[in-house]
Motif scaffolding. Structure first.
Motif, PDB file in Angstrom:
ATOM      1  N   ARG A  95       0.999  -1.161   0.011  1.00 27.26           N
ATOM      2  CA  ARG A  95       0.082  -0.147  -0.170  1.00 27.26           C
ATOM      3  C   ARG A  95       0.840   1.440  -0.040  1.00 27.26           C
ATOM      4  O   ARG A  95       0.520   2.386  -0.678  1.00 27.26           O
ATOM      5  CB  ARG A  95      -1.064  -0.233   1.200  1.00 27.26           C
ATOM      6  CG  ARG A  95      -2.065  -1.041   1.163  1.00 27.26           C
ATOM      7  CD  ARG A  95      -2.953  -0.766   2.192  1.00 27.26           C
ATOM      8  NE  ARG A  95      -3.933  -2.009   2.350  1.00 27.26           N
ATOM      9  CZ  ARG A  95      -4.648  -2.512   3.332  1.00 27.26           C
ATOM     10  NH1 ARG A  95      -4.085  -1.919   4.589  1.00 27.26           N
ATOM     11  NH2 ARG A  95      -5.577  -3.266   3.020  1.00 27.26           N
ATOM     12  N   ALA A 120       2.210   1.674  -3.252  1.00 28.13           N
ATOM     13  CA  ALA A 120       1.334   2.096  -4.346  1.00 28.13           C
ATOM     14  C   ALA A 120       1.002   3.648  -4.133  1.00 28.13           C
ATOM     15  O   ALA A 120       0.610   4.440  -5.018  1.00 28.13           O
ATOM     16  CB  ALA A 120      -0.118   1.431  -4.078  1.00 28.13           C
ATOM     17  N   ARG A 121       0.930   3.938  -2.849  1.00 24.09           N
ATOM     18  CA  ARG A 121       0.669   5.383  -2.649  1.00 24.09           C
ATOM     19  C   ARG A 121       1.827   6.355  -3.029  1.00 24.09           C
ATOM     20  O   ARG A 121       1.659   7.430  -3.759  1.00 24.09           O
ATOM     21  CB  ARG A 121       0.320   5.606  -1.034  1.00 24.09           C
ATOM     22  CG  ARG A 121       0.212   7.230  -0.454  1.00 24.09           C
ATOM     23  CD  ARG A 121      -0.285   7.143   1.162  1.00 24.09           C
ATOM     24  NE  ARG A 121      -0.573   6.121   1.700  1.00 24.09           N
ATOM     25  CZ  ARG A 121      -0.143   5.390   2.452  1.00 24.09           C
ATOM     26  NH1 ARG A 121       1.138   5.702   3.074  1.00 24.09           N
ATOM     27  NH2 ARG A 121      -0.580   4.195   3.164  1.00 24.09           N
ATOM     28  N   GLN A 174       3.809   5.514  -5.765  1.00 25.68           N
ATOM     29  CA  GLN A 174       3.556   5.792  -7.070  1.00 25.68           C
ATOM     30  C   GLN A 174       2.426   6.835  -7.369  1.00 25.68           C
ATOM     31  O   GLN A 174       2.678   7.483  -8.448  1.00 25.68           O
ATOM     32  CB  GLN A 174       3.256   4.461  -7.631  1.00 25.68           C
ATOM     33  CG  GLN A 174       4.513   3.261  -7.519  1.00 25.68           C
ATOM     34  CD  GLN A 174       4.042   1.868  -7.944  1.00 25.68           C
ATOM     35  OE1 GLN A 174       2.656   1.674  -7.997  1.00 25.68           O
ATOM     36  NE2 GLN A 174       4.985   1.156  -8.331  1.00 25.68           N
ATOM     37  N   ARG A 175       1.480   6.593  -6.687  1.00 18.94           N
ATOM     38  CA  ARG A 175       0.308   7.923  -7.093  1.00 18.94           C
ATOM     39  C   ARG A 175       0.878   9.142  -6.797  1.00 18.94           C
ATOM     40  O   ARG A 175       0.459  10.075  -7.570  1.00 18.94           O
ATOM     41  CB  ARG A 175      -0.984   7.547  -6.392  1.00 18.94           C
ATOM     42  CG  ARG A 175      -1.871   6.326  -6.834  1.00 18.94           C
ATOM     43  CD  ARG A 175      -3.095   6.320  -5.849  1.00 18.94           C
ATOM     44  NE  ARG A 175      -3.231   6.332  -4.515  1.00 18.94           N
ATOM     45  CZ  ARG A 175      -3.162   5.131  -3.788  1.00 18.94           C
ATOM     46  NH1 ARG A 175      -2.861   4.073  -4.227  1.00 18.94           N
ATOM     47  NH2 ARG A 175      -3.074   5.360  -2.381  1.00 18.94           N
ATOM     48  N   GLN A 176       1.490   9.478  -5.656  1.00 17.71           N
ATOM     49  CA  GLN A 176       1.911  10.517  -5.571  1.00 17.71           C
ATOM     50  C   GLN A 176       2.981  10.961  -6.477  1.00 17.71           C
ATOM     51  O   GLN A 176       3.135  12.211  -6.775  1.00 17.71           O
ATOM     52  CB  GLN A 176       2.500  10.624  -4.059  1.00 17.71           C
ATOM     53  CG  GLN A 176       3.117  11.806  -3.526  1.00 17.71           C
ATOM     54  CD  GLN A 176       2.011  12.921  -3.450  1.00 17.71           C
ATOM     55  OE1 GLN A 176       0.925  12.646  -3.108  1.00 17.71           O
ATOM     56  NE2 GLN A 176       2.403  14.220  -3.586  1.00 17.71           N
ATOM     57  N   ARG A 180       3.090  10.177  -9.792  1.00 12.39           N
ATOM     58  CA  ARG A 180       2.315  10.580 -10.766  1.00 12.39           C
ATOM     59  C   ARG A 180       1.473  11.869 -10.910  1.00 12.39           C
ATOM     60  O   ARG A 180       1.787  12.564 -11.809  1.00 12.39           O
ATOM     61  CB  ARG A 180       1.124   9.564 -11.131  1.00 12.39           C
ATOM     62  CG  ARG A 180       1.831   8.254 -11.629  1.00 12.39           C
ATOM     63  CD  ARG A 180       0.792   7.125 -12.345  1.00 12.39           C
ATOM     64  NE  ARG A 180      -0.418   6.794 -11.101  1.00 12.39           N
ATOM     65  CZ  ARG A 180      -0.103   5.560 -10.650  1.00 12.39           C
ATOM     66  NH1 ARG A 180       0.899   5.066 -10.602  1.00 12.39           N
ATOM     67  NH2 ARG A 180      -1.016   5.318  -9.546  1.00 12.39           N
ATOM     68  N   VAL A 181       1.260  12.167  -9.700  1.00 15.45           N
ATOM     69  CA  VAL A 181       0.755  13.474  -9.511  1.00 15.45           C
ATOM     70  C   VAL A 181       1.500  14.502  -9.438  1.00 15.45           C
ATOM     71  O   VAL A 181       1.238  15.797 -10.081  1.00 15.45           O
ATOM     72  CB  VAL A 181      -0.157  13.552  -8.086  1.00 15.45           C
ATOM     73  CG1 VAL A 181      -0.458  15.182  -7.291  1.00 15.45           C
ATOM     74  CG2 VAL A 181      -1.333  12.745  -7.670  1.00 15.45           C
ATOM     75  N   GLU A 182       2.726  14.332  -8.988  1.00 14.54           N
ATOM     76  CA  GLU A 182       3.806  15.094  -8.962  1.00 14.54           C
ATOM     77  C   GLU A 182       4.258  15.384 -10.403  1.00 14.54           C
ATOM     78  O   GLU A 182       4.536  16.593 -10.724  1.00 14.54           O
ATOM     79  CB  GLU A 182       4.829  14.885  -8.091  1.00 14.54           C
ATOM     80  CG  GLU A 182       4.511  14.988  -6.544  1.00 14.54           C
ATOM     81  CD  GLU A 182       5.639  14.633  -5.647  1.00 14.54           C
ATOM     82  OE1 GLU A 182       6.599  13.831  -6.139  1.00 14.54           O
ATOM     83  OE2 GLU A 182       5.442  14.448  -4.336  1.00 14.54           O
ATOM     84  N   ARG A 223       2.718  15.167 -13.148  1.00  8.73           N
ATOM     85  CA  ARG A 223       1.508  15.869 -13.766  1.00  8.73           C
ATOM     86  C   ARG A 223       1.669  17.231 -13.615  1.00  8.73           C
ATOM     87  O   ARG A 223       1.442  17.975 -14.375  1.00  8.73           O
ATOM     88  CB  ARG A 223       0.133  15.230 -13.645  1.00  8.73           C
ATOM     89  CG  ARG A 223      -0.223  14.293 -14.417  1.00  8.73           C
ATOM     90  CD  ARG A 223      -2.039  13.654 -14.225  1.00  8.73           C
ATOM     91  NE  ARG A 223      -1.612  12.479 -13.459  1.00  8.73           N
ATOM     92  CZ  ARG A 223      -2.389  12.396 -12.244  1.00  8.73           C
ATOM     93  NH1 ARG A 223      -3.349  13.181 -11.818  1.00  8.73           N
ATOM     94  NH2 ARG A 223      -2.187  10.999 -11.672  1.00  8.73           N
TER      95      ARG A 223
END
Length: 95
Positions: free
Chosen positions: A26, A29-30, A32-34, A36-38, A40
């Protein structure tokens, strides 16, 4: 009794290992999401800066064209003034 205790302890250890693995998954995964957000956000910022650079470049070109137009006008005016001065010397060489 000791065999049952060992089975319970092993089950608890296995459960803890599974929980730690899930927690790590988890967390990854968090992250990786962060990421991707950064990414973008960095892309959007780069796009804004690129647009601003294009705008500034266009403005610089406008200023350059205006400066060239004024320089050409000044050259034409200087040429006309020199021509008038030469004619004035021809008409009145004493002045």
């Amino acid at each position: 009794m000791s065999t049952a205790l060992i089975v319970v302890i092993v089950a608890i250890v296995v459960l803890l290992v599974v929980l730690l693995a899930l927690s790590a998954s988890r967390k990854r995964a968090r992250a990786q999401r962060q990421g991707r957000v950064e990414a973008r956000a960095r892309g959007a910022e780069a796009e804004r800066r690129h647009a601003k650079a294009d705008e500034l470049e266009a403005e610089a070109q406008r200023f350059q064209r205006e400066a060239q137009r004024r320089a050409d006008a000044a050259d034409a005016e200087r040429t006309a003034a020199e021509s008038h001065a030469a004619r004035a010397r021809e008409v009145d060489p004493d002045s």
